[in-house]
Design a protein around this motif. Sequence first.
Motif, mmCIF file in Angstrom:
data_model
loop_
_atom_site.group_PDB
_atom_site.id
_atom_site.type_symbol
_atom_site.label_atom_id
_atom_site.label_comp_id
_atom_site.label_asym_id
_atom_site.label_seq_id
_atom_site.Cartn_x
_atom_site.Cartn_y
_atom_site.Cartn_z
ATOM 1 N N LEU A 18 0.940 -1.308 -0.169
ATOM 2 C CA LEU A 18 -0.085 0.232 0.182
ATOM 3 C C LEU A 18 0.868 1.217 -0.191
ATOM 4 C CD1 LEU A 18 -2.636 1.420 0.071
ATOM 5 C CD2 LEU A 18 -2.779 1.008 2.778
ATOM 6 N N THR A 19 1.960 1.147 0.899
ATOM 7 C CA THR A 19 2.929 2.314 0.776
ATOM 8 C C THR A 19 3.471 2.668 -0.521
ATOM 9 O OG1 THR A 19 3.346 2.063 3.125
ATOM 10 C CG2 THR A 19 4.986 3.470 1.863
ATOM 11 N N SER A 20 3.842 1.576 -0.883
ATOM 12 C CA SER A 20 4.542 1.735 -2.416
ATOM 13 C C SER A 20 3.532 2.194 -3.336
ATOM 14 C CB SER A 20 5.229 0.494 -2.971
ATOM 15 O OG SER A 20 5.992 -0.145 -1.968
ATOM 16 N N ALA A 21 2.243 1.650 -3.519
ATOM 17 C CA ALA A 21 1.272 2.136 -4.428
ATOM 18 C C ALA A 21 0.926 3.653 -4.191
ATOM 19 C CB ALA A 21 -0.108 1.497 -4.104
ATOM 20 N N THR A 31 6.852 3.870 -16.381
ATOM 21 C CA THR A 31 7.922 3.829 -15.389
ATOM 22 C C THR A 31 7.403 2.668 -14.363
ATOM 23 O OG1 THR A 31 8.378 6.250 -15.607
ATOM 24 C CG2 THR A 31 8.520 5.007 -13.379
ATOM 25 N N LEU A 32 6.154 2.484 -14.053
ATOM 26 C CA LEU A 32 5.626 1.548 -13.212
ATOM 27 C C LEU A 32 5.892 0.380 -13.619
ATOM 28 C CD1 LEU A 32 2.474 3.429 -11.963
ATOM 29 C CD2 LEU A 32 4.531 3.217 -10.778
ATOM 30 N N VAL A 59 12.226 -1.423 -4.119
ATOM 31 C CA VAL A 59 11.426 -0.619 -4.859
ATOM 32 C C VAL A 59 11.122 0.894 -4.357
ATOM 33 C CG1 VAL A 59 8.660 -0.647 -5.262
ATOM 34 C CG2 VAL A 59 9.938 -2.686 -5.563
ATOM 35 N N GLN A 60 11.321 0.673 -3.054
ATOM 36 C CA GLN A 60 10.934 2.066 -2.350
ATOM 37 C C GLN A 60 12.237 3.031 -2.826
ATOM 38 O OE1 GLN A 60 8.562 3.175 -0.221
ATOM 39 N NE2 GLN A 60 7.825 1.153 -0.526
ATOM 40 N N GLU A 61 13.434 2.814 -2.913
ATOM 41 C CA GLU A 61 14.592 3.312 -3.452
ATOM 42 C C GLU A 61 14.184 4.034 -4.753
ATOM 43 O OE1 GLU A 61 18.111 1.200 -2.805
ATOM 44 O OE2 GLU A 61 17.898 1.389 -0.669
ATOM 45 N N GLN A 62 13.656 2.925 -5.751
ATOM 46 C CA GLN A 62 13.491 3.333 -7.122
ATOM 47 C C GLN A 62 12.422 4.100 -7.268
ATOM 48 O OE1 GLN A 62 15.404 2.725 -9.881
ATOM 49 N NE2 GLN A 62 16.774 2.149 -8.095
ATOM 50 N N LEU A 63 11.201 4.184 -6.417
ATOM 51 C CA LEU A 63 10.174 4.903 -6.296
ATOM 52 C C LEU A 63 10.709 6.568 -6.056
ATOM 53 C CD1 LEU A 63 7.544 3.069 -4.485
ATOM 54 C CD2 LEU A 63 7.243 4.259 -6.742
ATOM 55 N N LYS A 64 11.434 6.528 -5.007
ATOM 56 C CA LYS A 64 12.153 7.792 -4.858
ATOM 57 C C LYS A 64 13.022 8.382 -5.827
ATOM 58 C CE LYS A 64 12.516 6.937 0.086
ATOM 59 N NZ LYS A 64 13.518 6.592 1.387
#
Length: 79
Positions: A18-21, A31-32, A59-64
């Motif tokens: 949920l946080t990643s979404a 990108t997604l 995933v979190q690092e790549q989202l940032k």
Amino acid sequence: MNDSSSSNQSEEIKDKLLTSAQQSDGLSGRTLRKLPMIAFSHIQELDDFIHSDEVFKAVQEQLKYQKNTNDYLQQLNNL
């Protein structure tokens, strides 16, 4: 693994997804779609098994990174 720890792990994974979404809001579909493979490429493990915590961290690092890149490009376009 008993039902209690399995349930806790399931809740933990659900929260991370949920946080990643939520963090992916504003990123393009292209990108997604690339994000999981980019994240996997940054996990440097010699084991055959990759732990879910490592995947979520990557995933979190790549989202940032993607969000920062998009923000920077938007600022350049607004000059």
